[in-house]
Each structure stands twice: as C-alpha cells, then as structure tokens.
Design a protein around this motif. Structure first.
Motif, PDB file in Angstrom:
ATOM      1  N   ARG A 174       0.983  -1.209  -0.101  1.00  0.00           N
ATOM      2  CA  ARG A 174       0.023  -0.088  -0.062  1.00  0.00           C
ATOM      3  C   ARG A 174       0.913   1.136  -0.117  1.00  0.00           C
ATOM      4  NH1 ARG A 174      -4.498   2.384   4.162  1.00  0.00           N
ATOM      5  NH2 ARG A 174      -5.701   3.744   2.665  1.00  0.00           N
ATOM      6  N   ALA A 175       0.852   1.841  -1.050  1.00  0.00           N
ATOM      7  CA  ALA A 175       1.518   3.110  -1.179  1.00  0.00           C
ATOM      8  C   ALA A 175       1.294   3.910  -2.299  1.00  0.00           C
ATOM      9  CB  ALA A 175       3.166   2.826  -1.489  1.00  0.00           C
ATOM     10  N   GLY A 176       1.677   5.181  -2.382  1.00  0.00           N
ATOM     11  CA  GLY A 176       1.133   5.967  -3.262  1.00  0.00           C
ATOM     12  C   GLY A 176       2.462   6.300  -4.467  1.00  0.00           C
ATOM     13  N   ALA A 177       1.964   6.845  -5.682  1.00  0.00           N
ATOM     14  CA  ALA A 177       3.067   6.670  -6.856  1.00  0.00           C
ATOM     15  C   ALA A 177       3.940   7.974  -6.725  1.00  0.00           C
ATOM     16  CB  ALA A 177       2.365   6.895  -8.010  1.00  0.00           C
ATOM     17  N   GLU A 178       3.778   8.927  -5.697  1.00  0.00           N
ATOM     18  CA  GLU A 178       4.653  10.088  -5.796  1.00  0.00           C
ATOM     19  C   GLU A 178       5.991   9.895  -4.794  1.00  0.00           C
ATOM     20  OE1 GLU A 178       1.973  13.756  -6.370  1.00  0.00           O
ATOM     21  OE2 GLU A 178       1.130  12.512  -5.200  1.00  0.00           O
ATOM     22  N   GLN A 179       5.736   8.876  -3.924  1.00  0.00           N
ATOM     23  CA  GLN A 179       6.948   8.419  -2.931  1.00  0.00           C
ATOM     24  C   GLN A 179       6.904   7.122  -2.860  1.00  0.00           C
ATOM     25  OE1 GLN A 179       5.736  10.967   0.420  1.00  0.00           O
ATOM     26  NE2 GLN A 179       7.848  11.910   0.130  1.00  0.00           N
ATOM     27  N   LEU A 180       7.700   6.177  -3.852  1.00  0.00           N
ATOM     28  CA  LEU A 180       7.752   4.811  -3.951  1.00  0.00           C
ATOM     29  C   LEU A 180       8.640   4.379  -2.876  1.00  0.00           C
ATOM     30  CD1 LEU A 180       8.164   4.483  -7.898  1.00  0.00           C
ATOM     31  CD2 LEU A 180       6.022   4.321  -6.381  1.00  0.00           C
ATOM     32  N   PRO A 181       8.183   3.450  -1.954  1.00  0.00           N
ATOM     33  CA  PRO A 181       8.957   2.888  -0.855  1.00  0.00           C
ATOM     34  C   PRO A 181       9.835   2.000  -1.217  1.00  0.00           C
ATOM     35  CG  PRO A 181       6.728   1.901  -0.592  1.00  0.00           C
ATOM     36  CD  PRO A 181       6.646   2.958  -1.821  1.00  0.00           C
ATOM     37  N   LEU A 182      10.616   1.993  -2.282  1.00  0.00           N
ATOM     38  CA  LEU A 182      11.386   1.039  -2.735  1.00  0.00           C
ATOM     39  C   LEU A 182      12.893   1.597  -3.177  1.00  0.00           C
ATOM     40  CD1 LEU A 182       8.667   0.067  -5.318  1.00  0.00           C
ATOM     41  CD2 LEU A 182       9.390  -1.178  -3.401  1.00  0.00           C
ATOM     42  N   ARG A 183      13.853   0.350  -3.191  1.00  0.00           N
ATOM     43  CA  ARG A 183      15.208   0.898  -3.422  1.00  0.00           C
ATOM     44  C   ARG A 183      15.444   1.404  -5.006  1.00  0.00           C
ATOM     45  NH1 ARG A 183      18.202  -4.303  -1.950  1.00  0.00           N
ATOM     46  NH2 ARG A 183      16.544  -5.042  -3.188  1.00  0.00           N
ATOM     47  N   SER A 184      16.369   2.464  -5.134  1.00  0.00           N
ATOM     48  CA  SER A 184      16.634   2.906  -6.297  1.00  0.00           C
ATOM     49  C   SER A 184      17.316   1.580  -7.152  1.00  0.00           C
ATOM     50  CB  SER A 184      17.807   4.005  -6.111  1.00  0.00           C
ATOM     51  OG  SER A 184      17.097   5.124  -5.347  1.00  0.00           O
ATOM     52  N   ASP A 185      17.249   1.825  -8.519  1.00  0.00           N
ATOM     53  CA  ASP A 185      17.964   0.885  -9.558  1.00  0.00           C
ATOM     54  C   ASP A 185      17.385  -0.577  -9.214  1.00  0.00           C
ATOM     55  OD1 ASP A 185      19.403   3.059 -10.718  1.00  0.00           O
ATOM     56  OD2 ASP A 185      20.703   2.820  -8.684  1.00  0.00           O
ATOM     57  N   SER A 186      16.241  -0.877  -8.844  1.00  0.00           N
ATOM     58  CA  SER A 186      16.056  -2.093  -8.408  1.00  0.00           C
ATOM     59  C   SER A 186      14.754  -2.903  -9.518  1.00  0.00           C
ATOM     60  CB  SER A 186      15.247  -1.980  -6.906  1.00  0.00           C
ATOM     61  OG  SER A 186      14.368  -1.111  -7.050  1.00  0.00           O
ATOM     62  N   PHE A 187      14.519  -2.356 -10.413  1.00  0.00           N
ATOM     63  CA  PHE A 187      13.303  -2.782 -11.452  1.00  0.00           C
ATOM     64  C   PHE A 187      13.961  -2.700 -12.854  1.00  0.00           C
ATOM     65  CE2 PHE A 187      11.016  -1.882  -7.629  1.00  0.00           C
ATOM     66  CZ  PHE A 187      10.288  -3.081  -7.499  1.00  0.00           C
ATOM     67  N   ASP A 188      13.529  -3.697 -13.670  1.00  0.00           N
ATOM     68  CA  ASP A 188      13.802  -3.692 -14.868  1.00  0.00           C
ATOM     69  C   ASP A 188      12.481  -3.168 -15.742  1.00  0.00           C
ATOM     70  OD1 ASP A 188      16.365  -5.394 -14.914  1.00  0.00           O
ATOM     71  OD2 ASP A 188      14.925  -6.919 -14.143  1.00  0.00           O
ATOM     72  N   VAL A 189      11.442  -3.326 -15.373  1.00  0.00           N
ATOM     73  CA  VAL A 189      10.109  -2.818 -15.914  1.00  0.00           C
ATOM     74  C   VAL A 189       9.221  -2.141 -14.863  1.00  0.00           C
ATOM     75  CG1 VAL A 189       8.282  -3.697 -17.609  1.00  0.00           C
ATOM     76  CG2 VAL A 189      10.362  -4.630 -17.574  1.00  0.00           C
ATOM     77  N   ALA A 190       8.607  -1.047 -15.341  1.00  0.00           N
ATOM     78  CA  ALA A 190       7.479  -0.469 -14.494  1.00  0.00           C
ATOM     79  C   ALA A 190       6.287  -0.261 -15.280  1.00  0.00           C
ATOM     80  CB  ALA A 190       8.198   0.715 -13.846  1.00  0.00           C
ATOM     81  N   CYS A 191       5.148  -0.657 -14.842  1.00  0.00           N
ATOM     82  CA  CYS A 191       3.956  -0.359 -15.779  1.00  0.00           C
ATOM     83  C   CYS A 191       2.726   0.028 -14.935  1.00  0.00           C
ATOM     84  CB  CYS A 191       3.655  -1.871 -16.256  1.00  0.00           C
ATOM     85  SG  CYS A 191       3.251  -2.987 -15.308  1.00  0.00           S
ATOM     86  N   SER A 192       1.774   0.540 -15.883  1.00  0.00           N
ATOM     87  CA  SER A 192       0.580   1.108 -14.898  1.00  0.00           C
ATOM     88  C   SER A 192      -0.536   1.120 -16.036  1.00  0.00           C
ATOM     89  CB  SER A 192       1.010   2.364 -14.340  1.00  0.00           C
ATOM     90  OG  SER A 192      -0.400   2.821 -13.807  1.00  0.00           O
TER      91      SER A 192
END
Length: 250
Positions: A100-118
């Motif tokens: 559960r999180a908003g898109a303007e502040q992602l609670p995730l580490r930098s440089d951690s995904f190959d793909v993002a989608c919405s």
C-alpha cells in the motif's frame, strides 16, 4: 491523495463487481478497448525480470506477470482494492508482492526494477506527474522500461458520456483545471487531473524517460462493451486511450 484513496476504498466492491470479469483474475488488459499484453507485447520480455506495477487495483496484471516468470511488486493507494488483490492471489495461487503506497513517493530502493507499468493506475489521480516519473526513473535500472496507459488527453474536451452527448466538444483542451467531485460539506471526494500530450512528453523527458512509442488503440470490430465514457459510438470516431512506451536513459 486522501480524497482518491477514500473514493477507491468506497468503490472497490462495485468496481470489482462491474469490471472484474472483463479484467480477469490473472490477465493484463491495458484499457477498455481490450488491448491485452499477451497480444501487444508492450513491456517486452518479462520472464526473470523485476517488474513494478503502480496503481495495481485488484492486481490481475501483476498476477499475469508473475505467471510469466516475473518477480513482481504491485502497489496501490487503496486498501479496498488491495483487499481484492489479496483475494485474487489466494484464488489463483499467484502471489506478487502487494504494497500500500502512493506513486509520488515509492517505498522502494533505487535501481531495483527492469520494468515498471501502470494500466490506468495512479497517473491520472496525482497532482504531480513530474514526481511520479522522477520516482519511476529512480527505481528503474538504466535501460528499464516504463509503460503506462491513461485516458487519451483528447477526451478532456468532451463530456464524460458514452452516448451522442459525448460527441460535442465543450471543454478547452488547454484548461488544466482538475476535475473535482465534492460532498455536501464541500470536501473533495474524487480528483482527476488533465494533462496535454505535450505535458506528458516534456515531463517524461525531464525524468530521463525517452518516449519510444505512443499507442492509440482503435476500437476493435465487434467489441460492444461500454465502460464509463468508453463506447463503440465514440471509439469509432476518436481515441479513448493513450499508452506511452518509454525507456529510462539517464
């Protein structure tokens, strides 16, 4: 953000009852026109990739990605929608990570995904797409893909009506005043933001997200399902969805 979170919490059950069958338990449908990732391949290869879905709703897209070998994280602001997401995980045995999180502040580490989608998630409902795109760029690895679908900005000039009344332009395209619904006390209960195509392109570019394609799905032959303002009548005349395909090139 607070208004939209409460609105989606209240609407989650009705939304799922109305659209759940069309969206499926583990399918990736980009838009009301019925474009499926299994046919369109807009994300590229996902097997073995780290994939983030932003504004996942009940998470059918995230489960589709998981079934194809992606390591998937799916987030949404609405607790009500995430409740349906957890139920879908249990039904299918597919378990993308749910946050559960908003898109303007992602609670995730930098440089951690190959793909993002919405797929119609988050982007229309945030006050700052600059903040969202900057956060997406932060969590993507160089060369990572960001693909998202939104209501086509051209639709802003027409009434939100699937019938003949929705064919006459009434609103200036360049008026970026948000659409707001309020309760009896005047408090906002739903907010949606309009951006022009140029607004999207400039914001993406400033975040290092290079546009490689803009998909404007045509209304498919034989597709008779109305979804809110989407209908065969309008779909034959002008686009209802814009899908942006970008690559992160810092």
């Amino acid at each position: 953000m607070t208004a939209n979170s409460a609105w989606w919490d209240a609407d989650a059950d009705e939304y799922q009852a109305t659209h759940g069958r069309f969206l499926g338990d583990a399918d990736f449908v980009w838009c009301p026109e019925g474009v499926r990732e299994s046919d369109a391949g807009l994300l590229g290869a996902v097997a073995g990739a780290d994939v983030l879905e932003i504004g996942c709703g009940s998470a059918p897209c995230a489960r589709w990605l998981t079934a194809r070998g992606a390591r998937t994280v799916a987030l949404d602001l609405s607790a009500g929608m995430l409740r349906h997401a957890r139920e879908g995980n249990e039904r299918t045995g597919l378990h993308p990570v749910l946050l559960r999180a908003g898109a303007e502040q992602l609670p995730l580490r930098s440089d951690s995904f190959d793909v993002a989608c919405s797929a119609f998630g988050a982007v229309p409902f945030v006050a700052s797409i600059d903040a969202v795109f900057s956060e997406v760029a932060r969590v993507l690895r160089p060369g990572g893909r960001w693909v998202f679908s939104v209501t086509h900005p051209l639709r802003w000039i027409f009434p939100d009506d699937p019938g003949p009344n929705g064919l006459t332009a009434t609103q200036p395209y360049f008026d970026r005043t948000p659409y707001v619904e309020v309760d009896g006390d005047g408090a906002a209960t739903y907010v949606e933001y309009h951006r022009t195509l140029g607004d999207f392109v400039r914001s993406l570019d400033s975040a290092g997200l290079r546009l490689v394609d803009l998909v404007e799905p045509e209304w498919p032959e034989g597709h008779t399902r109305n979804w809110g303002q989407w209908s065969p009548l309008r779909g034959k005349l002008f686009p209802g969805t814009a899908i942006f395909r970008t690559v992160f090139r810092p």
